[in-house]
Design a protein around this motif. Structure first.
Motif, PDB file in Angstrom:
ATOM      1  N   TYR A  21      58.275 -30.408  35.637  1.00  0.00           N
ATOM      2  CA  TYR A  21      59.488 -31.037  35.122  1.00  0.00           C
ATOM      3  C   TYR A  21      59.264 -31.715  33.779  1.00  0.00           C
ATOM      4  O   TYR A  21      60.209 -31.870  32.994  1.00  0.00           O
ATOM      5  CB  TYR A  21      60.029 -32.064  36.119  1.00  0.00           C
ATOM      6  N   GLY A  22      58.025 -32.131  33.514  1.00  0.00           N
ATOM      7  CA  GLY A  22      57.744 -32.845  32.279  1.00  0.00           C
ATOM      8  C   GLY A  22      57.430 -31.955  31.092  1.00  0.00           C
ATOM      9  O   GLY A  22      57.236 -32.456  29.981  1.00  0.00           O
ATOM     10  N   TRP A  44      58.447 -25.984  28.553  1.00  0.00           N
ATOM     11  CA  TRP A  44      58.333 -24.538  28.714  1.00  0.00           C
ATOM     12  C   TRP A  44      58.503 -24.059  30.150  1.00  0.00           C
ATOM     13  O   TRP A  44      58.681 -22.860  30.368  1.00  0.00           O
ATOM     14  CB  TRP A  44      56.966 -24.056  28.223  1.00  0.00           C
ATOM     15  N   VAL A  45      58.420 -24.974  31.104  1.00  0.00           N
ATOM     16  CA  VAL A  45      58.371 -24.499  32.492  1.00  0.00           C
ATOM     17  C   VAL A  45      59.451 -25.031  33.424  1.00  0.00           C
ATOM     18  O   VAL A  45      59.908 -24.305  34.312  1.00  0.00           O
ATOM     19  CB  VAL A  45      56.979 -24.763  33.122  1.00  0.00           C
ATOM     20  N   GLY A  46      59.872 -26.261  33.292  1.00  0.00           N
ATOM     21  CA  GLY A  46      60.825 -26.719  34.288  1.00  0.00           C
ATOM     22  C   GLY A  46      61.535 -27.981  33.857  1.00  0.00           C
ATOM     23  O   GLY A  46      61.192 -28.536  32.811  1.00  0.00           O
ATOM     24  N   PRO A  47      62.523 -28.433  34.640  1.00  0.00           N
ATOM     25  CA  PRO A  47      62.976 -27.861  35.910  1.00  0.00           C
ATOM     26  C   PRO A  47      63.771 -26.568  35.698  1.00  0.00           C
ATOM     27  O   PRO A  47      64.078 -26.210  34.567  1.00  0.00           O
ATOM     28  CB  PRO A  47      63.877 -28.957  36.470  1.00  0.00           C
ATOM     29  N   GLY A  48      64.043 -25.909  36.814  1.00  0.00           N
ATOM     30  CA  GLY A  48      64.806 -24.675  36.737  1.00  0.00           C
ATOM     31  C   GLY A  48      64.087 -23.518  37.390  1.00  0.00           C
ATOM     32  O   GLY A  48      63.467 -23.657  38.449  1.00  0.00           O
ATOM     33  N   VAL A  49      64.144 -22.360  36.756  1.00  0.00           N
ATOM     34  CA  VAL A  49      63.642 -21.122  37.333  1.00  0.00           C
ATOM     35  C   VAL A  49      62.152 -21.189  37.624  1.00  0.00           C
ATOM     36  O   VAL A  49      61.693 -20.768  38.694  1.00  0.00           O
ATOM     37  CB  VAL A  49      63.945 -19.932  36.400  1.00  0.00           C
ATOM     38  N   VAL A  69      53.618 -23.399  54.229  1.00  0.00           N
ATOM     39  CA  VAL A  69      53.678 -24.051  52.928  1.00  0.00           C
ATOM     40  C   VAL A  69      54.853 -25.017  52.928  1.00  0.00           C
ATOM     41  O   VAL A  69      55.977 -24.641  53.268  1.00  0.00           O
ATOM     42  CB  VAL A  69      53.861 -23.040  51.777  1.00  0.00           C
ATOM     43  N   GLY A  70      54.597 -26.260  52.554  1.00  0.00           N
ATOM     44  CA  GLY A  70      55.644 -27.250  52.387  1.00  0.00           C
ATOM     45  C   GLY A  70      55.678 -27.733  50.953  1.00  0.00           C
ATOM     46  O   GLY A  70      54.796 -27.418  50.156  1.00  0.00           O
ATOM     47  N   VAL A  71      56.697 -28.492  50.604  1.00  0.00           N
ATOM     48  CA  VAL A  71      56.849 -29.034  49.254  1.00  0.00           C
ATOM     49  C   VAL A  71      56.675 -30.542  49.299  1.00  0.00           C
ATOM     50  O   VAL A  71      57.288 -31.232  50.125  1.00  0.00           O
ATOM     51  CB  VAL A  71      58.235 -28.693  48.667  1.00  0.00           C
ATOM     52  N   LEU A  72      55.834 -31.056  48.421  1.00  0.00           N
ATOM     53  CA  LEU A  72      55.658 -32.499  48.255  1.00  0.00           C
ATOM     54  C   LEU A  72      56.119 -32.849  46.847  1.00  0.00           C
ATOM     55  O   LEU A  72      55.411 -32.592  45.872  1.00  0.00           O
ATOM     56  CB  LEU A  72      54.192 -32.883  48.457  1.00  0.00           C
ATOM     57  N   GLU A  73      57.317 -33.398  46.732  1.00  0.00           N
ATOM     58  CA  GLU A  73      57.875 -33.751  45.429  1.00  0.00           C
ATOM     59  C   GLU A  73      57.581 -35.224  45.137  1.00  0.00           C
ATOM     60  O   GLU A  73      58.159 -36.111  45.762  1.00  0.00           O
ATOM     61  CB  GLU A  73      59.371 -33.468  45.391  1.00  0.00           C
ATOM     62  N   GLY A 102      51.973 -27.865  34.053  1.00  0.00           N
ATOM     63  CA  GLY A 102      53.122 -28.458  33.377  1.00  0.00           C
ATOM     64  C   GLY A 102      52.625 -29.498  32.400  1.00  0.00           C
ATOM     65  O   GLY A 102      51.822 -29.193  31.524  1.00  0.00           O
ATOM     66  N   ASP A 103      53.050 -30.723  32.569  1.00  0.00           N
ATOM     67  CA  ASP A 103      52.612 -31.811  31.698  1.00  0.00           C
ATOM     68  C   ASP A 103      51.691 -32.749  32.480  1.00  0.00           C
ATOM     69  O   ASP A 103      52.092 -33.341  33.476  1.00  0.00           O
ATOM     70  CB  ASP A 103      53.814 -32.591  31.157  1.00  0.00           C
ATOM     71  N   ALA A 104      50.458 -32.883  32.011  1.00  0.00           N
ATOM     72  CA  ALA A 104      49.449 -33.640  32.754  1.00  0.00           C
ATOM     73  C   ALA A 104      49.763 -35.130  32.824  1.00  0.00           C
ATOM     74  O   ALA A 104      49.528 -35.771  33.858  1.00  0.00           O
ATOM     75  CB  ALA A 104      48.075 -33.427  32.130  1.00  0.00           C
ATOM     76  N   LEU A 105      50.288 -35.711  31.751  1.00  0.00           N
ATOM     77  CA  LEU A 105      50.563 -37.144  31.764  1.00  0.00           C
ATOM     78  C   LEU A 105      51.792 -37.462  32.614  1.00  0.00           C
ATOM     79  O   LEU A 105      51.852 -38.527  33.256  1.00  0.00           O
ATOM     80  CB  LEU A 105      50.739 -37.666  30.341  1.00  0.00           C
ATOM     81  N   TYR A 106      52.768 -36.567  32.628  1.00  0.00           N
ATOM     82  CA  TYR A 106      53.922 -36.744  33.515  1.00  0.00           C
ATOM     83  C   TYR A 106      53.468 -36.702  34.970  1.00  0.00           C
ATOM     84  O   TYR A 106      53.867 -37.527  35.791  1.00  0.00           O
ATOM     85  CB  TYR A 106      54.945 -35.641  33.237  1.00  0.00           C
ATOM     86  N   LEU A 107      52.599 -35.751  35.276  1.00  0.00           N
ATOM     87  CA  LEU A 107      52.054 -35.653  36.630  1.00  0.00           C
ATOM     88  C   LEU A 107      51.254 -36.891  36.980  1.00  0.00           C
ATOM     89  O   LEU A 107      51.380 -37.437  38.081  1.00  0.00           O
ATOM     90  CB  LEU A 107      51.177 -34.408  36.737  1.00  0.00           C
ATOM     91  N   CYS A 108      50.425 -37.355  36.054  1.00  0.00           N
ATOM     92  CA  CYS A 108      49.620 -38.552  36.292  1.00  0.00           C
ATOM     93  C   CYS A 108      50.512 -39.757  36.601  1.00  0.00           C
ATOM     94  O   CYS A 108      50.235 -40.517  37.534  1.00  0.00           O
ATOM     95  CB  CYS A 108      48.753 -38.834  35.068  1.00  0.00           C
ATOM     96  N   TYR A 109      51.564 -39.920  35.823  1.00  0.00           N
ATOM     97  CA  TYR A 109      52.489 -41.039  36.025  1.00  0.00           C
ATOM     98  C   TYR A 109      53.068 -41.015  37.434  1.00  0.00           C
ATOM     99  O   TYR A 109      53.069 -42.037  38.141  1.00  0.00           O
ATOM    100  CB  TYR A 109      53.613 -40.964  34.986  1.00  0.00           C
TER     101      TYR A 109
END
Length: 227
Positions: free
Chosen positions: A40-41, A44-49, A71-75, A102-109
């Motif tokens: 999401y962050g 080039w990749v998301g959100p979306g398709v 497989v489950g989703v952990l958002e 995606g974006d490493a700093l967004y994920l880290c946050y």
């Protein structure tokens, strides 16, 4: 703690065999949770398709579509709004976490905001990262990879490993990810740093590091200046 830090997913037999060895049982007998949050962050990749493709196993880089038992989703962005009892038992019981790029700093946050970052060192699950999902484990990612800017600025990541990663080395779709660029990036890092292509992964078990590769990679050592 078991980490399989990939550039482009489970792209070859060597990386697949490493994953199965870390699981200690077949993929078909293992339960997975996928984490799409980093997508999401990144513009080039998301959100979306692209996020849907990852979650549904339609992704170009194999992770979700490997034949897991479930497989489950952990958002991660949702976790702060629900009780820990709703998700922590699920994470503790799973066999593997599949963490998208995606974006490493967004994920880290969001790993920190959700509480997952604090939980990771105690998990028995195998952590499988792809691109940003791998980079987030480093002490920092380097200015080259800063996109989404965290509230406090900087390029600091989780620091659960003692090295940094430059993924997608010499990728045909990423003309700036050259070895020369990796060398310049590594010169600014304060820790050992790996440049890895999409046929390479870094396996970390209880701090022991091993490169698994059918492609090419390079380890850069930090320059220590004595004053």
């Amino acid at each position: 703690m078991k980490l399989l830090l990939t550039s482009g997913g489970i792209n070859n037999k060597s990386i697949n065999d490493a994953l199965v060895g870390m699981l200690g049982k077949p993929i078909a007998d293992s339960n997975a949770l996928c984490i799409p949050t980093a997508m999401y962050g990144h513009p080039w990749v998301g959100p979306g398709v692209k996020a849907w493709e990852f979650i549904s196993g339609k992704e170009a880089n194999p992770m979700v579509a490997l034949g897991w038992k479930s497989v489950g989703v952990l958002e991660l962005t949702a976790l702060p709004s629900i009780g820990e009892d709703r998700w922590m038992p699920l994470v503790r019981e799973t066999d593997v976490l599949l963490v998208a790029g995606g974006d490493a700093l967004y994920l880290c946050y969001w790993m920190r905001q959700s509480g997952l970052a604090d939980l990771l060192p105690s998990l028995q699950a195998v952590y499988v990262g792809m691109s940003a999902g791998s980079m987030v484990m480093a002490p920092s990612i380097g200015e080259f990879f800063v996109g989404w800017t965290p509230p406090n600025g900087g390029d600091e990541a989780l620091g659960l490993v003692d090295f940094a990663m430059f993924p997608h080395l010499d990728h045909e779709m990423l003309p700036h990810n050259t070895m020369a660029a990796a060398e310049r990036w590594a010169a600014g890092m304060q820790k050992p740093a790996y440049a890895i292509d999409d046929q390479t992964a870094i396996k970390v078990i209880d701090g022991a590091v091993e490169v698994v590769s059918e492609g090419h990679w390079k380890l850069f050592f930090a320059l220590i200046v004595l004053r």
